[in-house]
Scaffold this motif. Structure first.
Motif, PDB file in Angstrom:
ATOM      1  N   ILE A  18       0.846  -1.191   0.000  1.00 31.57           N
ATOM      2  CA  ILE A  18       0.000   0.000   0.000  1.00 31.57           C
ATOM      3  C   ILE A  18       0.878   1.236   0.000  1.00 31.57           C
ATOM      4  N   ARG A  20       0.254   5.072   0.083  1.00 34.31           N
ATOM      5  CA  ARG A  20      -0.826   6.031   0.309  1.00 34.31           C
ATOM      6  C   ARG A  20      -0.508   7.379  -0.320  1.00 34.31           C
ATOM      7  N   SER A  21      -1.546   8.001  -0.820  1.00 34.39           N
ATOM      8  CA  SER A  21      -1.406   9.328  -1.418  1.00 34.39           C
ATOM      9  C   SER A  21      -1.060  10.356  -0.350  1.00 34.39           C
ATOM     10  N   ASP A  40      -9.221   8.314  -3.999  1.00 35.64           N
ATOM     11  CA  ASP A  40      -7.811   8.696  -3.936  1.00 35.64           C
ATOM     12  C   ASP A  40      -6.842   7.621  -4.405  1.00 35.64           C
ATOM     13  N   HIS A  41      -7.286   6.367  -4.450  1.00 38.44           N
ATOM     14  CA  HIS A  41      -6.373   5.266  -4.759  1.00 38.44           C
ATOM     15  C   HIS A  41      -6.972   4.300  -5.775  1.00 38.44           C
ATOM     16  N   PRO A  60      -1.668   5.597  -5.270  1.00 38.62           N
ATOM     17  CA  PRO A  60      -2.474   6.790  -5.539  1.00 38.62           C
ATOM     18  C   PRO A  60      -3.112   6.751  -6.926  1.00 38.62           C
ATOM     19  N   VAL A 132      -9.249   1.348   2.497  1.00 40.07           N
ATOM     20  CA  VAL A 132      -8.364   2.516   2.415  1.00 40.07           C
ATOM     21  C   VAL A 132      -9.143   3.770   2.023  1.00 40.07           C
ATOM     22  N   ASP A 133     -10.093   3.623   1.107  1.00 40.33           N
ATOM     23  CA  ASP A 133     -10.842   4.785   0.606  1.00 40.33           C
ATOM     24  C   ASP A 133     -12.294   4.786   1.080  1.00 40.33           C
TER      25      ASP A 133
END
Length: 369
Positions: A18, A20-21, A40-41, A60, A132-133
């Motif tokens: 993973i 992350r942005s 975002d991902h 991202p 995650v999102d």
């Protein structure tokens, strides 16, 4: 960007990397429309003949470079599927029938000479992406989080053969109503001029070429004031098959019918869900051929009770007008019928957790925080 390896599924699937942005986009506000916003991902996996499907990652959201002669570009060797996740009354997030969608993705893959994905691995990857999102999952009743896994051939070459390299991409989008008119009945045009898919073709696969081939006919229908095409069979051009984004159901003389599945009709997961709901309620639904002439004859006889479509995007959509060969029938004065209304409410209740789920269709997204 921050990076971590998710080992929650170690021993069952490959660990998910993973990244992350560093910046999160502002959340859109409803109404969302359909497919206008992206989270975002994205999730990705790659396939080569040496490694198989590997490198499950969440990264991202951004553009993906492809070779100019990639088979996905040159020969349309690509597939996709789509389903939704809904916020539940307790605030959790639940996917709706994801296993059946992954199974259909693999059936499409087989037809398009794409290596099958491991269902357990893809499920874990999609669940982790949704986790995650999860802030992108809309909580208002008319919306959902749309999940779209896509596989495209990435090897660069120009001979006609299946690719040896592929990329799986999953993206998320908060969505509302699919049709511009919302839940109002749609106008559809039955066409005996254009054919979606012949018997023996790839009509039962969810491949991009099917949708590209439908664009010209759909534009011709919208130019005449209709929302979508009602496709007829490719041989006699007489029997109902499906609408552009939906399977089709009719109620004539109190009896519910839908065209039987074939290799020219997409096996809709929502179609299967609606059949289960109807039969569990005591309705004897027939899966049998339906001629377009029958609809006009039933309307003239006063026995055409309702027509509706079913699909992941459209959910359960009433049909108010059907055009055919310059003629039109208006169903129930263009208003929603009671069966359509009940099915829509029932299905949405199961998806959003306000109704029971005896079939186990809801799959919770684990919260890793």
């Amino acid at each position: 960007m921050s990076t971590n390896i998710d080992n929650a599924d170690a021993g069952k699937t490959a660990p998910i990397e993973i990244i992350r942005s560093e910046t999160l986009a502002p959340l859109p506000q409803p109404p969302y429309g359909f497919g206008n916003h992206f989270s975002d991902h994205i999730a990705t996996m790659r396939y080569t003949e040496d490694t198989g499907w590997s490198e499950p990652r969440i990264v991202p959201f951004g553009e993906i470079p492809l070779h100019p002669s990639a088979a996905g570009f040159q020969y349309s060797q690509s597939i996709f599927d789509a389903f939704k996740a809904h916020v539940q009354p307790d605030g959790s997030l639940a996917m709706f029938r994801p296993e059946m969608h992954v199974a259909r993705l693999n059936r499409s893959a087989e037809r398009m000479c794409i290596p099958p994905v491991d269902p357990q691995m893809v499920m874990a990857l999609m669940q982790r992406l949704c986790d995650v999102d999860r802030r992108w999952a809309p909580s208002d009743p008319a919306s959902a989080l749309y999940i779209r896994p896509t596989i495209v051939a990435t090897e660069g070459f120009v001979t006609l053969r299946p690719s040896r390299e592929y990329l799986l991409v999953v993206f998320l989008s908060p969505v509302g109503d699919y049709f511009a008119q919302g839940s109002a009945p749609v106008r559809i045009l039955a066409s005996d001029e254009f054919v979606r898919a012949p018997s023996g073709g790839v009509g039962s696969a969810k491949t991009g070429g099917n949708y590209a081939a439908a664009m010209y006919a759909t534009r011709a229908a919208t130019d005449k004031g209709y929302s979508q095409i009602l496709w007829l069979d490719g041989v006699k051009r007489r029997y109902l098959e499906e609408v552009g984004s939906m399977n089709i159901f009719v109620r004539i003389g109190g009896r519910i019918r839908t065209p039987p599945l074939s290799d020219s009709i997409l096996a809709g997961v929502t179609r299967d869900t609606i059949l289960s709901i109807l039969r569990d309620s005591g309705e004897a639904v027939r899966e049998e051929p339906i001629a377009i002439d029958e609809l006009f004859e039933a309307q003239a006889a006063g026995t055409l009770d309702e027509v509706w479509g079913t699909g992941t995007a459209a959910i359960v959509s009433p049909v108010g007008v059907i055009g055919y060969r310059g003629d039109e029938i208006v169903i129930r004065n263009g208003e929603r019928g009671p069966t359509t209304e009940w099915l829509y409410s029932k299905l949405l209740g199961v998806q959003k957790g306000t109704d029971g789920d005896p079939q186990g269709w809801r799959v919770k997204v684990p919260n890793s925080d």
